[in-house]
Design a protein around this motif. Structure first.
Motif: not given
Length: 367
Positions: A173-184
């Motif tokens: 969650l703290e290191n580049d969460p931009s690669n994760l979608n909302e559900r993830q």
């Protein structure tokens, strides 16, 4: 029907040779191994004999009262003072039939009282009953110890993987969460919350097990300092909910174990913050009684029904609250409070009416 194998080890303590002879012959016939002492001094020597094998130790004592050198009451008192012999059942067998003597015998820790002349069959029945009760209690103690050891081992073994899960979810969650979608992101946050809850349960179980096994020395408590430490622990919750705490200017001195008492206040205050009014107003107090100090926290919440109060202080109990104020917890907090306070020689309780808030209290001994 007579026994073909040993039914147990007994110690007969009596200075009357005729009484000893009758009991010895009768009980030997029914398969008991008998040791004999003619006074209390000899009885204590036998019971404290370190060279006697465990399987030869008396499991029950038949004790006369009127004896030379040391009477039965004093013998029983000394047996109950010794940690090695305090759990051995004592049956008084005496000609003293008055109520005061019987009461004194039971107050000293005897399990039964038989007056002479006695019926042999009655004596046999009482011996068998108390031996059975003792053996069942010892079996239950062993099973409890095994269960306790198992639960502590499991709890300790869960600590490391739970800590690793918490670290991994925080890293995601703290290191580049931009690669994760909302559900993830939602699922990872759910994993993190669930892991924290499991970790809280493990910590609570370890504390509960520790209280039951740990021996502590009671010392005078600086209650004001303890409460300040609790306030610091709960600082974020206090600020988040804008809770107000009202403390007494002077705290009466009670005896206890400071780290455990801090846990009691932490549980009481965190619950009061959760279930108090909006914002919570918490009133802490204490009153010196004859033999103890009564401490409490009173909240301005919705109060408790009689049914809810009856279920408090029970492990894994979470009470139903209004939807707006529903809070998740381990269900172990108040059971830990009760275990701690009772181990310290006090009591716990609650006073509450629906719509009138709640007052949770605990008592501790005074010097």
């Amino acid at each position: 029907m007579l026994a073909e194998q040993s039914q147990g080890n007994l110690l007969i303590v009596d200075d009357n040779v005729a009484n000893i002879s009758v009991l010895f012959d009768f009980l030997t016939l029914y398969g008991f191994d008998i040791k004999v002492a003619e006074d209390g001094v000899e009885a204590l020597r036998i019971m404290e004999d370190t060279e006697l094998a465990v399987e030869q130790k008396p499991e029950l004592i038949l004790l006369d009262i009127l004896m030379n050198n040391m009477n039965g009451f004093e013998t029983c008192r000394r047996l109950k003072m010794n940690p090695e012999t305090k759990d051995i059942p004592v049956i008084f067998m005496t000609s003293l039939a008055d109520t005061d003597s019987k009461i004194k015998g039971f107050e000293l820790g005897a399990v039964d009282y038989v007056t002479k002349p006695f019926s042999q069959d009655e004596v046999l029945a009482r011996i068998r009953t108390h031996l059975t009760l003792r053996r069942l209690r010892k079996k239950l103690e062993r099973q409890n110890e095994e269960l306790d050891a198992f639960s502590r081992t499991v709890a300790h073994d869960l600590k490391n993987p739970l800590g690793a899960l918490t670290g991994l979810t925080d890293d995601l969650l703290e290191n580049d969460p931009s690669n994760l979608n909302e559900r993830q992101l939602k699922n990872i946050d759910y994993i993190r919350q669930s892991t924290k809850k499991m970790s809280d349960i493990v910590s609570a179980l370890l504390l509960l097990a520790g209280v039951s096994k740990t021996k502590v020395t009671l010392t005078p408590l600086a209650m004001g300092e303890i409460v300040e430490q609790v306030k610091e622990r709960l600082k974020l919750n206090i600020e988040k909910t804008q809770a107000e705490l009202f403390l007494p200017e002077i705290w009466p001195v009670a005896y206890g174990y400071a780290p455990w008492v801090e846990e009691v206040w932490t549980n009481y205050l965190s619950n009061a913050i959760k279930y108090g009014g909006m914002p919570p107003k918490l009133y802490l107090g204490a009153k010196l009684e004859t033999h103890y100090v009564r401490f409490w926290v009173r909240d301005n919440g919705e109060g408790l029904s009689e049914a809810s109060k009856s279920r408090l202080f029970t492990p894994f109990t979470r009470l139903n609250r209004s939807i707006e104020r529903k809070q998740e917890g381990t269900g172990l907090g108040l059971s830990i409070v009760r275990a701690i306070v009772e181990k310290l020689g006090g009591q716990v309780g609650v006073e509450s009416e629906e719509g009138q808030g709640s007052l949770f209290y605990f008592t501790l001994p005074v010097p």
